[in-house]
Each structure stands twice: as C-alpha cells, then as structure tokens.
Design a protein around this motif. Structure first.
Motif, mmCIF file in Angstrom:
data_model
loop_
_atom_site.group_PDB
_atom_site.id
_atom_site.type_symbol
_atom_site.label_atom_id
_atom_site.label_comp_id
_atom_site.label_asym_id
_atom_site.label_seq_id
_atom_site.Cartn_x
_atom_site.Cartn_y
_atom_site.Cartn_z
ATOM 1 N N GLY A 1 0.794 -1.216 0.000
ATOM 2 C CA GLY A 1 0.000 0.000 0.000
ATOM 3 C C GLY A 1 0.828 1.268 0.000
ATOM 4 O O GLY A 1 0.304 2.358 -0.221
ATOM 5 N N PHE A 2 2.128 1.157 0.248
ATOM 6 C CA PHE A 2 3.009 2.327 0.268
ATOM 7 C C PHE A 2 4.018 2.266 -0.863
ATOM 8 O O PHE A 2 4.107 3.166 -1.677
ATOM 9 N N LYS B 1 10.062 2.394 -5.280
ATOM 10 C CA LYS B 1 9.006 2.219 -6.269
ATOM 11 C C LYS B 1 7.674 2.318 -5.537
ATOM 12 O O LYS B 1 7.326 1.429 -4.757
ATOM 13 N N PRO B 2 6.923 3.400 -5.736
ATOM 14 C CA PRO B 2 5.661 3.553 -5.020
ATOM 15 C C PRO B 2 4.624 2.530 -5.466
ATOM 16 O O PRO B 2 4.608 2.105 -6.612
ATOM 17 N N THR C 1 0.481 5.935 -5.958
ATOM 18 C CA THR C 1 0.576 6.780 -7.149
ATOM 19 C C THR C 1 -0.804 7.280 -7.571
ATOM 20 O O THR C 1 -0.939 8.424 -8.014
ATOM 21 N N ASP C 2 -1.835 6.433 -7.421
ATOM 22 C CA ASP C 2 -3.195 6.866 -7.751
ATOM 23 C C ASP C 2 -3.642 8.006 -6.842
ATOM 24 O O ASP C 2 -4.263 8.968 -7.301
ATOM 25 N N LEU C 3 -3.330 7.908 -5.557
ATOM 26 C CA LEU C 3 -3.687 8.952 -4.600
ATOM 27 C C LEU C 3 -3.018 10.275 -4.966
ATOM 28 O O LEU C 3 -3.663 11.327 -4.984
ATOM 29 N N LYS D 1 -3.273 16.052 -7.954
ATOM 30 C CA LYS D 1 -2.824 16.981 -8.992
ATOM 31 C C LYS D 1 -3.940 17.379 -9.932
ATOM 32 O O LYS D 1 -3.854 18.379 -10.617
ATOM 33 N N ASP D 2 -4.995 16.571 -10.032
ATOM 34 C CA ASP D 2 -6.088 16.859 -10.982
ATOM 35 C C ASP D 2 -6.980 17.956 -10.506
ATOM 36 O O ASP D 2 -7.151 18.364 -9.468
#
Length: 94
Positions: free
Chosen positions: A46-47, A80-81, A86-88, A93-94
């Motif tokens: 998860g991290f 490597k996330p 990475t989705d979070l 940013k959106d």
C-alpha cells in the motif's frame, strides 16, 4: 518534511513520546538499509518498495582531464511507489 517533523507528527497523532517515535523511525531506516545491503528488497504493501536497481557498466568522460573512464556496473537503492500511492498522488494533482 524532515525526520524531526515526521517524528513530531507521529507523536502528536499517537500520543507517544517523541523519543520513542524517533527511535522507531531510526530503527525502520536502519532495517531498510540493512536489508538492501544484504540484497533483499523491502515491500510495504500500500506504500511502496525499497529495491535495488542494477546500473550497467558504462563509459564516461572526465572533462577536466579529457579522458574516458569506465564506470563499473553497480547497484543503487530506489523507491518504487505502490499503485494505490501513485493513484492517490495523481488525484491530488487533478
């Protein structure tokens, strides 16, 4: 965020004293370094993952002496996330 700021934030969230949290964070970092030193990757679901990446041998230039230098193949630590992480971040940013 610095290590001290991270420890302070964890201390505030958990109610534990700052010295205990600082020792835990330091122990985590020592454990990750030790695992990577032995060639073992560290997976935090998860991290993300702390992994070793192999860099191939390459030819480089020393421009001050105008010579070529062979840089041998070597391992470097990398992070490597996880996909959830990475989705979070991409949603922020959106």
């Amino acid at each position: 965020m610095t290590k001290a700021e991270l420890c302070k934030k964890i201390s505030d969230q958990t109610g534990c004293d700052m010295q205990s949290i600082s020792a835990i964070v330091e122990s985590l970092m020592v454990s990750v370094k030790g695992s990577l030193e032995k060639g073992e990757n560290v997976y935090l679901r998860g991290f993300g993952s702390f992994i070793l990446r192999r860099r191939a041998e390459k030819t480089a230039r020393n421009i001050s002496k105008n010579t070529t230098v062979i840089v041998p193949a070597h391992d470097i630590p990398a992070f490597k996330p996880a996909k959830e992480f990475t989705d979070l971040i991409s949603k922020l940013k959106d």
